[in-house]
Design a protein around this motif. Structure first.
Motif, PDB file in Angstrom:
ATOM      1  N   MET A   1      53.447  85.297  42.352  1.00  0.00           N
ATOM      2  CA  MET A   1      52.475  84.725  43.284  1.00  0.00           C
ATOM      3  C   MET A   1      53.173  84.373  44.601  1.00  0.00           C
ATOM      4  N   LYS A   2      52.506  84.688  45.692  1.00  0.00           N
ATOM      5  CA  LYS A   2      53.092  84.388  47.001  1.00  0.00           C
ATOM      6  C   LYS A   2      52.527  83.052  47.496  1.00  0.00           C
ATOM      7  N   LEU A   3      53.438  82.123  47.770  1.00  0.00           N
ATOM      8  CA  LEU A   3      52.974  80.834  48.281  1.00  0.00           C
ATOM      9  C   LEU A   3      52.587  80.961  49.754  1.00  0.00           C
ATOM     10  N   GLN A   4      51.741  80.058  50.178  1.00  0.00           N
ATOM     11  CA  GLN A   4      51.332  80.098  51.589  1.00  0.00           C
ATOM     12  C   GLN A   4      52.537  79.828  52.485  1.00  0.00           C
TER      13      GLN A   4
ATOM     14  N   LYS B   1      64.699  86.539  59.504  1.00  0.00           N
ATOM     15  CA  LYS B   1      64.649  87.133  58.156  1.00  0.00           C
ATOM     16  C   LYS B   1      65.034  86.063  57.113  1.00  0.00           C
ATOM     17  N   LEU B   2      66.109  85.340  57.403  1.00  0.00           N
ATOM     18  CA  LEU B   2      66.552  84.292  56.495  1.00  0.00           C
ATOM     19  C   LEU B   2      65.473  83.215  56.358  1.00  0.00           C
ATOM     20  N   LEU B   3      64.910  82.838  57.482  1.00  0.00           N
ATOM     21  CA  LEU B   3      63.852  81.818  57.466  1.00  0.00           C
ATOM     22  C   LEU B   3      62.669  82.269  56.608  1.00  0.00           C
ATOM     23  N   ARG B   4      62.334  83.535  56.748  1.00  0.00           N
ATOM     24  CA  ARG B   4      61.181  84.068  56.013  1.00  0.00           C
ATOM     25  C   ARG B   4      61.496  84.160  54.519  1.00  0.00           C
ATOM     26  N   GLU B   5      62.644  84.757  54.229  1.00  0.00           N
ATOM     27  CA  GLU B   5      62.935  85.075  52.827  1.00  0.00           C
ATOM     28  C   GLU B   5      63.340  83.837  52.025  1.00  0.00           C
TER      29      GLU B   5
END
Ligand SMILES: Cc1ncc(COP(=O)(O)O)c(C=O)c1O
Length: 384
Positions: A1-4, A315-319
């Protein structure tokens, strides 16, 4: 599940759940009475956001479509126009105007500055024959996160008849704007910014003077003919072509918030978020592109610390931290990143985003003091 995600782009912005739910309604006939009522209501409420008595046309296209509509309806091939630019979207306005064979005087005030109205005043004073037909500029330049002094630019015209055509795609509802009070002739906005709705609609407000010019405009145009849009809106409460009905539902729902609290309060909320974000970023020791007095309430552009690649940072912030921020644009692409704070942003989400940013920067080798951003932000918020 992808969190908001913590979604902090300068558009598209997070869409509140009531606005999202409003889009799940069944289709209605865009030539029927329900759509007419909705469009007339949206138009009346959008006028209050623009602060204008001028007609506001709802176009199914992105913001750039609205800019193209502004050029194709009010400028003719060979018309002399000033494009006053402070960044990426100023350059886009130039591209569109040149595409339609306008004779463009491109004035680059520099990325990181705002427009100097005295330069515009000087240009217009020299133009004793009134050959300059229009001034094109941004209200909020999203690439550098700077607000232009539209009121002063307008006043700089004196009695010169040039139209003032303003791209307020990322500004309207976030930064102070008073179309009629400031005598702006044409203004363009988009649904995916402070309007808190998904992308898909542009709004273009054009006053009587502008529409008279549109009346005699000979440019070939089909989809973006604002005379057609005006006739359909006034006589039937419709758009000439099939509109993005679901996005109109969304805007209709989002505008209820503007109605409830008033546009000035919405702008104030944006300014408070801007001040909070800037306090946190400064406490981290980061360099902001905009000086305080011209800083955008919609977005903040930040110099990425040396030796850190902004794409790697994002990218780091996102992942790792589930935080979405924007990269730089144009010639700032490899050196800056941007934190959006427009639309339906919850204040404490800004803390989460900046804590994530702080951790990611430290992990990538930046010399940043831990925790100072939060302290600075808490102090600001608790003073209120
Ligand atoms: C100031 C400004 N103008 C124009 C646009 C173009 O809008 P769109 O991407 O919806 O075409 C944007 C988009 O970010 C913007 O910020």
């Amino acid at each position: 599940m992808k969190l908001q995600e913590y979604f902090l782009l300068p558009g598209p912005t997070d869409v509140p759940s009531n606005v999202l739910r409003s889009m799940a309604q069944p289709m209605i006939n865009h030539r029927g009475p329900e759509f007419e009522e909705m469009l007339r209501t949206v138009t009346a409420q959008a006028k209050k956001v623009f602060k204008t008595e001028a007609e506001v046309f709802t176009l199914t296209c992105s913001g750039s479509g609205g800019l193209e509509a502004a050029v194709v309806n009010f400028i003719e091939p060979g018309d002399k126009v000033i494009v006053a630019s402070i960044g990426n979207f100023g350059e886009r306005f130039r591209q569109i105007a040149e595409m339609y064979d306008a004779d463009v005087d491109f004035i680059d005030f520099g990325w990181g500055n705002c427009i100097d109205p005295s330069v515009i005043a000087e240009k217009l004073k020299e133009d004793s024959e009134h050959k300059i037909k229009a001034i094109l500029c941004q209200h909020n330049e999203t690439s550098t996160a700077i607000v232009n002094p539209i009121k002063d630019i307008s006043a700089a015209r004196g009695d010169h008849p040039a139209l003032l055509i303003v791209d307020t795609v990322s500004g309207l509802g976030a930064a102070e704007f008073d179309m009629d009070g400031w005598k702006v002739d044409v203004a363009v906005a988009g649904s995916q910014k402070a309007f808190m709705a998904p992308p898909g609609l542009a709004f273009i407000a054009a006053n009587k003077r502008a529409m008279e010019i549109a009346e005699s405009n000979h440019n070939r145009k089909f989809y973006f003919d604002l005379k057609k849009a005006r006739d359909m809106l006034v006589s039937k409460g419709q758009t000439p072509f099939t509109p993005a009905i679901s996005t109109v539902y969304a805007v209709a729902e989002a505008l209820k918030y503007f109605e409830e609290v008033g546009v000035d309060a919405v702008v104030r909320e944006h300014c408070e978020r801007r001040d909070l974000v800037r306090a946190g970023l400064k406490a981290m020791g980061l360099t902001l592109i905009a000086d305080d007095d011209i800083a955008s309430p919609a977005v903040t552009a930040v110099q990425c610390p040396k030796n850190i690649n902004p794409d790697e940072l994002r990218k780091l912030l996102r992942e790792k931290y589930n935080v979405i921020i924007a990269g730089g644009q144009g010639k700032f692409a490899s050196t800056t990143f941007r934190v959006g704070h427009l639309g339906a942003v919850r204040t404490l989400d800004l803390f989460a985003a900046l804590i994530g940013l702080e951790m990611a920067l430290i992990e990538l080798g930046a010399d940043i003091p831990k925790g100072k951003a939060v302290i600075a932000m808490e102090e600001m918020l608790m003073k209120k």
